[in-house]
Design an enzyme around this catalytic site. Structure first.
Site, PDB file in Angstrom:
ATOM      1  N   GLU A 106       0.822  -1.212   0.000  1.00 48.00           N
ATOM      2  CA  GLU A 106       0.000   0.000   0.000  1.00 48.00           C
ATOM      3  C   GLU A 106       0.857   1.263   0.000  1.00 48.00           C
ATOM      4  OE1 GLU A 106      -2.878  -0.430   3.165  1.00 48.00           O
ATOM      5  OE2 GLU A 106      -3.969  -1.956   2.014  1.00 48.00           O
ATOM      6  N   GLU A 119      -1.716 -10.103  -6.051  1.00 48.26           N
ATOM      7  CA  GLU A 119      -1.704 -10.901  -7.287  1.00 48.26           C
ATOM      8  C   GLU A 119      -0.872 -10.213  -8.358  1.00 48.26           C
ATOM      9  OE1 GLU A 119      -4.217  -9.880  -5.454  1.00 48.26           O
ATOM     10  OE2 GLU A 119      -5.997 -11.131  -5.670  1.00 48.26           O
TER      11      GLU A 119
HETATM   12  N1  THU Z   1      -6.023  -6.404  -2.409  1.00 47.59           N
HETATM   13  C1  THU Z   1      -5.230  -7.364  -2.961  1.00 47.59           C
HETATM   14  O1  THU Z   1      -4.041  -7.490  -2.624  1.00 47.59           O
HETATM   15  N2  THU Z   1      -5.782  -8.175  -3.895  1.00 47.59           N
HETATM   16  C2  THU Z   1      -7.060  -8.070  -4.357  1.00 47.59           C
HETATM   17  O2  THU Z   1      -7.426  -8.757  -5.303  1.00 47.59           O
HETATM   18  C3  THU Z   1      -7.992  -7.140  -3.718  1.00 47.59           C
HETATM   19  C4  THU Z   1      -7.405  -6.204  -2.734  1.00 47.59           C
HETATM   20  C5  THU Z   1      -5.416  -5.486  -1.427  1.00 47.59           C
HETATM   21  C6  THU Z   1      -5.314  -4.067  -1.904  1.00 47.59           C
HETATM   22  C7  THU Z   1      -5.288  -3.303  -0.610  1.00 47.59           C
HETATM   23  O3  THU Z   1      -3.948  -3.237  -0.141  1.00 47.59           O
HETATM   24  C8  THU Z   1      -6.097  -4.154   0.350  1.00 47.59           C
HETATM   25  O4  THU Z   1      -6.191  -5.424  -0.247  1.00 47.59           O
HETATM   26  C9  THU Z   1      -7.472  -3.632   0.659  1.00 47.59           C
HETATM   27  O5  THU Z   1      -8.146  -3.358  -0.510  1.00 47.59           O
END
Ligand code: THU
Length: 140
Positions: free
Chosen positions: A47, A58
């Site tokens: 993030e 992913e």
């Molecule tokens: N997130 C993922 O890593 N993969 C996904 O397919 C959906 C969301 C992460 C993004 C963000 O850091 C957190 O989950 C909350 O949305």
């Protein structure tokens, strides 16, 4: 998918989740991608204080694998949940990640395994998750 490989992918995704950098959402995701050469490449979500600059687990795994010269994948396991807790739900890939996976799916398709634990998982074909996906065949 062979049980032994599926289990290994889930365990690797759980391990990768430990590296997640998610101080804003506190939702930590790990992904383990199986290339057609049999190698596994992992990723976690990363993030950013400027939220839009964040990257999903992913896509982190796909971009890392492509950077290593791998372009065709057989399967991906995904594990996600709130920091400090065991996953309570299946973490399905977001739409952008489905599209990115579609770009690099192997000729025999790609299995998407979403897991809460080694024992509790669901397995889908990518085709199920992104039917009629847009691919390079349309523009190249
Ligand atoms: N997130 C993922 O890593 N993969 C996904 O397919 C959906 C969301 C992460 C993004 C963000 O850091 C957190 O989950 C909350 O949305």
């Amino acid at each position: 998918m062979e049980e032994k490989i599926r289990k290994k992918l889930i365990l690797e995704a759980m391990e990768a989740r430990r590296q997640a950098y998610a101080p804003y959402s506190r939702y930590q995701v790990g992904a383990a991608l199986l290339a057609v050469d049999g190698e596994i490449v992992c990723g976690c979500n990363v993030e950013n204080a400027s939220y839009g600059a964040s990257c999903c687990a992913e896509r982190a795994a796909v971009f890392k694998a492509v950077s290593l010269g791998k372009r065709e994948f057989r399967a991906i396991a995904i594990v996600g949940g709130l920091q400090g807790k065991a996953p309570e739900d299946f973490a399905y890939p977001c739409g952008i990640c489905r599209q990115v996976l579609h770009e690099f799916a192997g000729k025999e398709g790609l299995s998407v395994i979403v897991a809460k634990s080694e024992a509790e998982y669901r397995e889908h074909s990518l085709e199920e998750l992104i039917p009629h996906g847009f691919g390079g065949g349309s523009i190249v």
